[in-house]
Every structure is written in structure tokens, then in C-alpha cells.
Scaffold this motif. Sequence first.
Motif, mmCIF file in Angstrom:
data_model
loop_
_atom_site.group_PDB
_atom_site.id
_atom_site.type_symbol
_atom_site.label_atom_id
_atom_site.label_comp_id
_atom_site.label_asym_id
_atom_site.label_seq_id
_atom_site.Cartn_x
_atom_site.Cartn_y
_atom_site.Cartn_z
ATOM 1 N N ASP A 158 0.727 -0.758 -0.178
ATOM 2 C CA ASP A 158 0.129 0.188 0.238
ATOM 3 C C ASP A 158 1.048 1.548 0.584
ATOM 4 O O ASP A 158 1.309 1.409 1.000
ATOM 5 C CB ASP A 158 -1.029 -0.176 1.138
ATOM 6 C CG ASP A 158 -1.250 1.488 1.191
ATOM 7 O OD1 ASP A 158 -1.494 2.238 -0.132
ATOM 8 O OD2 ASP A 158 -1.432 1.498 2.420
ATOM 9 N N VAL A 159 1.034 1.535 -1.519
ATOM 10 C CA VAL A 159 1.935 2.892 -1.515
ATOM 11 C C VAL A 159 1.507 3.915 -2.329
ATOM 12 O O VAL A 159 1.380 4.307 -3.207
ATOM 13 C CB VAL A 159 3.608 2.571 -2.166
ATOM 14 C CG1 VAL A 159 3.805 3.529 -2.149
ATOM 15 C CG2 VAL A 159 4.242 1.400 -1.316
ATOM 16 N N TYR A 195 16.735 -2.865 8.809
ATOM 17 C CA TYR A 195 16.638 -1.654 7.773
ATOM 18 C C TYR A 195 14.669 -2.973 7.361
ATOM 19 O O TYR A 195 14.266 -1.983 6.124
ATOM 20 C CB TYR A 195 17.343 -1.735 7.356
ATOM 21 C CG TYR A 195 18.499 -0.289 7.645
ATOM 22 C CD1 TYR A 195 17.826 -0.064 9.085
ATOM 23 C CD2 TYR A 195 18.159 0.234 6.582
ATOM 24 C CE1 TYR A 195 18.951 1.526 9.729
ATOM 25 C CE2 TYR A 195 18.957 1.893 7.646
ATOM 26 C CZ TYR A 195 18.893 2.101 8.434
ATOM 27 O OH TYR A 195 19.208 2.475 9.926
ATOM 28 N N ASP A 197 12.749 -4.891 7.569
ATOM 29 C CA ASP A 197 12.210 -4.683 8.346
ATOM 30 C C ASP A 197 11.120 -3.334 8.694
ATOM 31 O O ASP A 197 9.453 -3.708 7.969
ATOM 32 C CB ASP A 197 12.004 -5.647 9.680
ATOM 33 C CG ASP A 197 10.769 -5.405 10.781
ATOM 34 O OD1 ASP A 197 10.032 -5.450 9.887
ATOM 35 O OD2 ASP A 197 10.253 -4.574 12.118
ATOM 36 N N LEU A 198 12.047 -2.207 8.910
ATOM 37 C CA LEU A 198 11.400 -1.071 8.128
ATOM 38 C C LEU A 198 10.809 -0.914 6.638
ATOM 39 O O LEU A 198 9.854 -0.181 7.197
ATOM 40 C CB LEU A 198 12.147 -0.303 8.691
ATOM 41 C CG LEU A 198 12.583 0.064 10.203
ATOM 42 C CD1 LEU A 198 14.204 0.823 10.274
ATOM 43 C CD2 LEU A 198 11.468 0.071 11.074
ATOM 44 N N ARG A 201 8.031 -2.184 6.500
ATOM 45 C CA ARG A 201 6.639 -1.601 6.794
ATOM 46 C C ARG A 201 5.929 -0.579 6.207
ATOM 47 O O ARG A 201 4.921 0.234 6.197
ATOM 48 C CB ARG A 201 7.029 -1.338 8.629
ATOM 49 C CG ARG A 201 7.722 -1.563 9.732
ATOM 50 C CD ARG A 201 8.130 -1.776 10.816
ATOM 51 N NE ARG A 201 8.050 -3.049 11.949
ATOM 52 C CZ ARG A 201 7.566 -2.357 13.225
ATOM 53 N NH1 ARG A 201 6.939 -1.231 12.988
ATOM 54 N NH2 ARG A 201 7.310 -3.076 14.088
ATOM 55 N N MET A 202 7.113 0.720 5.808
ATOM 56 C CA MET A 202 7.470 1.935 4.770
ATOM 57 C C MET A 202 6.191 1.576 3.644
ATOM 58 O O MET A 202 4.989 2.112 3.362
ATOM 59 C CB MET A 202 8.455 1.492 4.557
ATOM 60 C CG MET A 202 8.697 3.188 5.012
ATOM 61 S SD MET A 202 11.044 3.243 5.397
ATOM 62 C CE MET A 202 10.566 4.183 4.340
#
Lengths: 212, 212
Positions: A158-159, A195, A197-198, A201-202
Motif C-alpha cells: 500500500d504505497v 532495515y 523490516d522497516l 513497514r514503509m
Amino acid sequence: MSAAEETTGEDTPWGEVTPEAARRLLVAAVDAFAERGYHATTTRDIAGRAGMSPAALYIHFKTKEELLHRISKIGHERALYVLDTEADRDGTAAERLAGAVRSFVRWHAERHTTARVVQYELDALGEEHRTEIVALRRRSDAVVRRIIGEGVRDGEFDVPDVPGTTLAVLSLCIDVARWFNAQGSRTPDEVGELYADLVLRMVGARTPSGQK
Amino acid sequence: MSAAEETTGEDTPWGEVTPEAARRLLVAAVDAFAERGYHATTTRDIAGRAGMSPAALYIHFKTKEELLHRISKIGHERALYVLDTEADRDGTAAERLAGAVRSFVRWHAERHTTARVVQYELDALGEEHRTEIVALRRRSDAVVRRIIGEGVRDGEFDVPDVPGTTLAVLSLCIDVARWFNAQGSRTPDEVGELYADLVLRMVGARTPSGQK
DNA sequence: CCCGAACCTGAGCAAGCGCTTAGGGGTGGT
DNA sequence: ACCACCCCTAAGCGCTTGCTCAGGTTCGGG
């Protein structure tokens, strides 16, 4: 299991720099540039670190700028290769994005001296050499953007802003070269994992990478 | 609503640099350092941009390094002030984190010439001056870490690694100074908004910032 | 009309820069 | 033994660097 020449010498860091003396100079230059910056580094310092006289440098390299160019080019090619390898694997977009970020970040942490030169001395290059390198960098951008785009298309991500998020992801990875310290408390693997993982999330990935 | 002295002069960019000629030199130095880097910038270039002779520089500043120090100090104080202001507002941790990132990023984008010097010429400073500046930077880290920590404590955020995520958030914001270009397609406000959203995703905030 | 302070410049110094040149010394083929 | 070749160094050239200093200009106060 062949000879010395390969597309990317994985074994020895600077394996493709062929005269051994030239490689020693190049490695010395990487250290010096990373420590003090290109402009603050003298040719005498580079030669000194390699255990040679200042004049020896000019037998193997035409100018100080050529040294930076070769470092920058090889470095970018390596980084791009790392990114490409992970991007071309099979799997979901999330798996590929996580893999790409993990490897790319790990590379920047492990080779942080090289990466620092590669990422932060770009505009010490001459006009021609810089445009050549910038072209390489655009390819990194394209790789990440493609993965994110595919994730969005397949409903995995979802971006709202794909180019913007691509920029942020690459920016995050690249900046590792600035702050990473070998004496610090984190290993390159740990940073890569964090990173990856982060970044998932982004992009709003529905399935977190490592599920436990 | 008083005289010239304030904690942070918001009106004029370098208002606190008191002799007008010194301010002109300092502004010229910011431009030059941002364009070519500290070491590649000559005192003649700085003085030339300010419309003075090379010697004039040494009436207002003892050395070239003192110029960098004053720029770096003022710049860091401004950035920290921006961060602090947003962090001290009322509201949920998500609101405060989003506000802090939005303002911090906007500052780095708007003042990207200054920010570039402030963030990337740090180790051109002398030993003493550098440690002074590093202390300022640690305070930025503490501010962000506190907000994230409070978000976790209150169950607003889902963050497995608070120090690591803090590092990543600040890294992301700071790197804006490297790539932001005034001629680019994004305004500082847009970047701030994008980044605030991305950071909220990174910390797993339950309520997305702008709900529409 | 002069004084002294504030501010700036022209000229230049010592040091360090990137890079060149002439030549020395080791090594392998014949 | 000899030569061609590669690799390296000592010395230094021309230039630029950060910085200095003696002196000139401007200006408000007496």
C-alpha cells in the motif's frame, strides 16, 4: 572455481585491479578518502599508506581523480550487482524488497569505508566521470522502483507515492555508509535485518517478513 | 517583540551574526561549502563571493575553521530547536512524531544548503569544536527516542528496536539534505508530509496521520 | 580641522599541493 | 653476459593555499 577474471570478484575486495601495486595504492586511497575526504587527502598520503613514494602513484594512475573514478565505478557496480541479484530472485515483491534492502544495507555496512567514498565523494569527480556514475545510480533507483511498483500492482503493498517511497528507501540504505561504525554495537547483518523490516513497514506490506 | 537578541532568530536566516560584513562572509561561506565542500573551498572564493578581499575574512574570523564552526553550531541549534518545538506540543505520540519529522525534514529541505554543510562537513571541524557539535546531535537523538519510547509505552506504536528505529528515522531525515534539490519536483512541504507518513508506518502507528 | 577607531585592501610569505622528470636497480629471456 | 623491460625513487617545478601586515579610507566627536 575458475581463474581471476569474473564479472564481480566476490572473493578479494579489489580483485579486478590488476597490477598488485596499483591495487595497494587503490586500497590506500579508499581508506584515506573515507577518513578525510577526497579534497583533504594528498597524493603523498595515499602513496605513504601504500608504502611507496609519491611518484609511484603516477605510474599506475594518470591523476588523483582517476583513482577516485575507478573506486567509484567499481564500488557502484558492486552495489548495483548486490541489488540486482536479490531483485531477480523468485518470490513475492515483499520477499524481494526485503532481500534487496537486507543485502544492500549489509553491503553498505560491511564495506562502509568504500561506500562512504562511493556515496559522498560523487561531485569530486570530473564532469564526464560524474555523469557516467550518475547513470549507474539511476539503475539502482529503477530496480527498487520496479519491485515496489510490482508489489503495488499485485496488491501486496500500500504505497500512495511510489517514486517518493523509492527515494526514501534508497536514501535510508545509502545513509548507512555515513553513520555505520565497525566498533559500534550492531553488526552489518543486524542492521540489514532491521532495515528490511522497516522498509516492509514503509510500503505497508501485508505479511511481515520474518514471521515468528 | 523585543530587540535583536532572541534564542533563535526566526526572521532573518543568519540574524544573530552581528557585524553585517561578517554575516555576508558567513553566508558566502555556507554557499561555497555546500557547493564544493569545506576542503575544496578557498578563502579567496569566500571573500570573493562576499565582495571583499581575502584579507577581510581574517578581520571577522580567526581561521577558516572558525567560520565552519559558527555555521555548524548555529545550524545545529536551529535544527534542534525545530525538533524540540514539535516534540513539546500536546497530543498523541503519533501526532508529535509526525510533527517533528515533518518540521525537521522541511527544515532540511528548505535550508538544504545550510543543512548540507551542517550534516556533511562535521569532521572537517577541529577536535574540540567537533565534540561540542556532537553533543548537540545527541540531543536530537534523545528527542526522537523519547517520543518513540512514549508511543511504545502507551501502546500506540509497535517498535521492536527503539534505538535502531530512532537511528533510522533520524538518518532518513538528515539524508534529505544530500538529495534535495530546489529545482526538483517536490516542495519542502510535500517531502515533509511524505516522510511524516513513512515514519508513522515505520513505528507501526495504529492511526495513520492524515485520515481522509 | 584634526583625531582615533572601525574597517578594508594590495602585496606577499612560507608551506603544501598535484604532478613531472631523470635515473637507479632488480628480473627474465636469450 | 647482456639487453630490454618494468617498477620505483629523489628531487623538484609551478602553482595555490591559509594566513599576515603595513597602510589607506571612512566617519562621528571635539
